[in-house]
Design an enzyme around this catalytic site. Structure first.
Site, mmCIF file in Angstrom:
data_model
loop_
_atom_site.group_PDB
_atom_site.id
_atom_site.type_symbol
_atom_site.label_atom_id
_atom_site.label_comp_id
_atom_site.label_asym_id
_atom_site.label_seq_id
_atom_site.Cartn_x
_atom_site.Cartn_y
_atom_site.Cartn_z
ATOM 1 N N GLU A 210 0.886 -1.172 0.000
ATOM 2 C CA GLU A 210 0.000 0.000 0.000
ATOM 3 C C GLU A 210 0.916 1.211 0.000
ATOM 4 O O GLU A 210 1.438 1.605 1.048
ATOM 5 C CB GLU A 210 -0.904 -0.014 1.246
ATOM 6 C CG GLU A 210 -1.908 -1.158 1.276
ATOM 7 C CD GLU A 210 -3.111 -0.930 0.355
ATOM 8 O OE1 GLU A 210 -3.356 0.212 -0.068
ATOM 9 O OE2 GLU A 210 -3.804 -1.918 0.052
ATOM 10 N N CYS A 244 -2.139 9.517 2.381
ATOM 11 C CA CYS A 244 -1.651 8.887 1.151
ATOM 12 C C CYS A 244 -2.527 9.218 -0.052
ATOM 13 O O CYS A 244 -2.034 9.343 -1.166
ATOM 14 C CB CYS A 244 -1.565 7.377 1.333
ATOM 15 S SG CYS A 244 -3.114 6.648 1.848
HETATM 16 P P1 NAD Z 1 8.105 4.731 5.167
HETATM 17 O O1 NAD Z 1 8.118 3.924 3.944
HETATM 18 O O2 NAD Z 1 9.265 5.627 5.433
HETATM 19 O O3 NAD Z 1 7.963 3.806 6.475
HETATM 20 C C1 NAD Z 1 6.956 2.844 6.626
HETATM 21 C C2 NAD Z 1 7.457 1.732 7.543
HETATM 22 O O4 NAD Z 1 8.606 1.119 6.961
HETATM 23 C C3 NAD Z 1 7.856 2.181 8.933
HETATM 24 O O5 NAD Z 1 7.353 1.258 9.865
HETATM 25 C C4 NAD Z 1 9.371 2.158 8.890
HETATM 26 O O6 NAD Z 1 9.949 1.822 10.125
HETATM 27 C C5 NAD Z 1 9.678 1.100 7.861
HETATM 28 N N1 NAD Z 1 10.908 1.393 7.110
HETATM 29 C C6 NAD Z 1 11.347 2.616 6.719
HETATM 30 N N2 NAD Z 1 12.502 2.508 6.025
HETATM 31 C C7 NAD Z 1 12.791 1.189 5.974
HETATM 32 C C8 NAD Z 1 13.858 0.438 5.397
HETATM 33 N N3 NAD Z 1 14.859 1.035 4.751
HETATM 34 N N4 NAD Z 1 13.833 -0.923 5.535
HETATM 35 C C9 NAD Z 1 12.831 -1.544 6.184
HETATM 36 N N5 NAD Z 1 11.816 -0.875 6.773
HETATM 37 C C10 NAD Z 1 11.771 0.470 6.667
HETATM 38 O O7 NAD Z 1 6.746 5.539 5.095
HETATM 39 P P2 NAD Z 1 6.218 6.639 6.074
HETATM 40 O O8 NAD Z 1 7.089 7.862 5.935
HETATM 41 O O9 NAD Z 1 6.005 6.086 7.435
HETATM 42 O O10 NAD Z 1 4.778 6.935 5.455
HETATM 43 C C11 NAD Z 1 4.568 7.828 4.418
HETATM 44 C C12 NAD Z 1 4.416 7.150 3.086
HETATM 45 O O11 NAD Z 1 3.468 6.107 3.175
HETATM 46 C C13 NAD Z 1 3.877 8.062 2.006
HETATM 47 O O12 NAD Z 1 4.547 7.795 0.799
HETATM 48 C C14 NAD Z 1 2.413 7.662 1.884
HETATM 49 O O13 NAD Z 1 1.833 7.935 0.647
HETATM 50 C C15 NAD Z 1 2.483 6.221 2.151
HETATM 51 N N6 NAD Z 1 1.213 5.743 2.674
HETATM 52 C C16 NAD Z 1 0.453 4.920 1.906
HETATM 53 C C17 NAD Z 1 -0.785 4.505 2.370
HETATM 54 C C18 NAD Z 1 -1.672 3.593 1.584
HETATM 55 O O14 NAD Z 1 -2.615 3.080 2.159
HETATM 56 N N7 NAD Z 1 -1.434 3.356 0.310
HETATM 57 C C19 NAD Z 1 -1.231 4.933 3.615
HETATM 58 C C20 NAD Z 1 -0.414 5.775 4.352
HETATM 59 C C21 NAD Z 1 0.809 6.176 3.884
#
Ligand code: NAD
Length: 456
Positions: A210, A244
């Site tokens: 997602e 998002c």
């Molecule tokens: P992110 O990808 O930075 O982090 C999400 C999760 O991944 C966190 O739990 C984090 O600890 C983990 N993570 C981060 N970097 C990692 C790595 N290198 N290796 C393994 N795990 C890692 O996202 P965010 O900043 O928390 O959220 C914002 C993003 O999420 C935006 O792009 C938004 O559009 C998207 N989002 C999508 C939806 C959806 O339903 N499609 C909903 C909410 C947010």
């Protein structure tokens, strides 16, 4: 054996007791989850206020109430969803019966983001429980207060061999990804989504992504401008644009641009006040890094409204930028903040062509009264989902699967789609032993001629 390996082993042992496969167990678990959220409602709202300055209204509607609806919907339909689905049997299979069984995967890993830190962690768990799985949840490290409450709530309600929370940052997430989970459900950014898919590929773990991206909003000349302005202002600036599916940027028909911009300004002032920096209920930016990233966009184009910031409290005013084009910084990547860049168009086909030059968006919003225009945009652009004459509201209907396509994600959830995502569809043919049609065997006289009568 490391601690995550041991934890997963315990979950798999629990899964193989078959307890989670009983429908009454699942319904009871969903009910327990509902009651636990009710119990922690106040504490959750306080945590969301600390982590993101979410108002009680926003916290309830977008994080808590939406989950009550999802749980109740799952409870109501679970018996019907779990029934083996009897399907037709072709003539060549005479004597047999065919069924599709929804089978839980086993132990699933759910990794969640910070922007709706409670809802986006729990909504996948509802699907996982409904489908009969065990869950390990890794919530976001950027909303530590909410993640702590989440941990307390779930560990008090469920044994860890069934559902458990592992708090931590990137290293924790990466350590978990090395374990052989049976399913991976990730919500987060496109760049981390690629890391998830790579990790899943190593173990051939099925995965749902997602993700995000730049979701367009188009206001056509025949739109109901007043309502469009209000619904766009709400969808964009709810949670300070950290949604998002928020409209990322907007295209408005040149013929109605001035009138629409006047309505948009009015709506933003009505919804967020004359002094949004002092609005107690306006969500803050998650951290300084994102605050700085967003502030750099404020010099793009011309500022029609907003532009003010408060770095100490991490607030950015709802901001509207005009005179924007695709070479501006703000158009480079998903904005994920309270800044709305506006471009104008004369010809809708140009907009469609331009959007199609970019990665497939998670959402698209079109404001138009014309069925022809609605059909044209819907069929000529590929995107996860969206609304006609509204923004972001599609996400909260349990009847609509929610997910992206291409770079905005793969797979979907919410309502039945959540149950389906966390279930493997096992096809089973039950053959009769009362007779044995010889046609398939190689020693039948004139076998080829006979089989050709059926397989043609
Ligand atoms: P992110 O990808 O930075 O982090 C999400 C999760 O991944 C966190 O739990 C984090 O600890 C983990 N993570 C981060 N970097 C990692 C790595 N290198 N290796 C393994 N795990 C890692 O996202 P965010 O900043 O928390 O959220 C914002 C993003 O999420 C935006 O792009 C938004 O559009 C998207 N989002 C999508 C939806 C959806 O339903 N499609 C909903 C909410 C947010």
């Amino acid at each position: 054996m490391n601690k995550y390996n041991e934890m997963l082993k315990k979950q798999k042992q629990f899964f193989f007791t078959d307890k989670t496969k009983s429908v009454s167990f699942r319904i009871e678990a969903l009910e327990k989850l509902l009651q636990a959220i009710k119990k922690y409602e106040e504490e959750l709202m306080a945590a969301l206020k600390i982590d993101l300055n979410k108002s009680a209204f926003d916290a309830y509607t977008t994080e808590i109430g939406i989950l009550y609806q999802e749980i109740k919907f799952n409870k109501r339909h679970l018996k019907e969803w779990t029934k083996p689905n009897k399907v037709k049997t072709p003539l060549t299979h005479t004597g047999s019966k065919s069924y599709i069984y929804a089978e839980p995967y086993g132990s699933t890993l759910v990794i969640a983001p910070w922007n709706y830190p409670f809802q986006l962690a729990v909504a996948p768990i509802i699907g996982a429980i409904a489908a009969g799985n065990c869950v390990v949840l890794k919530p976001s490290e950027l909303t530590p207060t909410t993640s702590q409450v989440l941990n307390k709530l779930l560990s008090e309600t469920f044994p860890e061999e069934y559902i458990c929370v592992v708090e931590g940052g990137v290293e924790t997430s990466q350590a978990l990804l090395k374990e052989p989970f049976d399913y991976l459900f990730f919500t987060g950014s496109v760049s981390v989504g690629k890391i998830m898919m790579e990790a899943a590929a190593k173990q051939l773990t099925p995965i749902t992504l997602e993700l995000g991206g730049k979701s367009p909003c188009i206001v056509h000349k025949d739109a109901h401008l007043k309502l469009a302005a209000k619904r766009i202002a709400w969808g964009k600036f709810t949670n300070a644009g950290q949604t998002c599916v928020a409209p990322d940027y907007l295209y408005v028909d040149r013929q109605v641009k001035q009138e629409f911009l006047r309505e948009l300004q009015k709506s933003i002032l009505e919804l967020y006040g004359e002094q949004p920096l002092d609005n107690e209920d306006f969500t803050h930016i998650i951290n300084v890094k994102h605050f700085n990233r967003l502030s750099a966009f404020l010099t793009d184009g011309e500022t029609l409204l907003g532009g003010g910031t408060d770095k100490d409290r991490l607030v950015i005013e709802p901001t509207v930028l005009t005179n924007i084009n695709w070479s501006d910084k703000v158009m480079g990547d998903e904005i994920f903040g309270p800044i709305l860049p506006i471009m104008e168009y004369e010809n809708l086909t140009d907009v469609i062509n331009e959007v199609n030059q970019h990665p497939k968006p998670l959402a698209l919003y079109l404001f138009s009264e014309s069925r022809k225009i609605q059909g044209q945009v819907m069929t000529q652009i590929s995107y996860g989902g969206g609304c006609i004459n509204d923004t972001i509201y599609h996400l909260s209907s349990p009847h609509l699967p929610f997910g992206g396509v291409g770079a905005s994600g793969m797979g979907s959830y919410h309502g039945k789609a959540g149950f389906d995502t966390f279930s493997h569809k096992k096809s089973i043919m039950k053959q009769t032993t009362k007779f044995d049609i010889p046609l398939r065997y190689p020693n039948v006289k004139d076998g080829l001629k006979k089989i050709k009568l059926f397989l043609k």
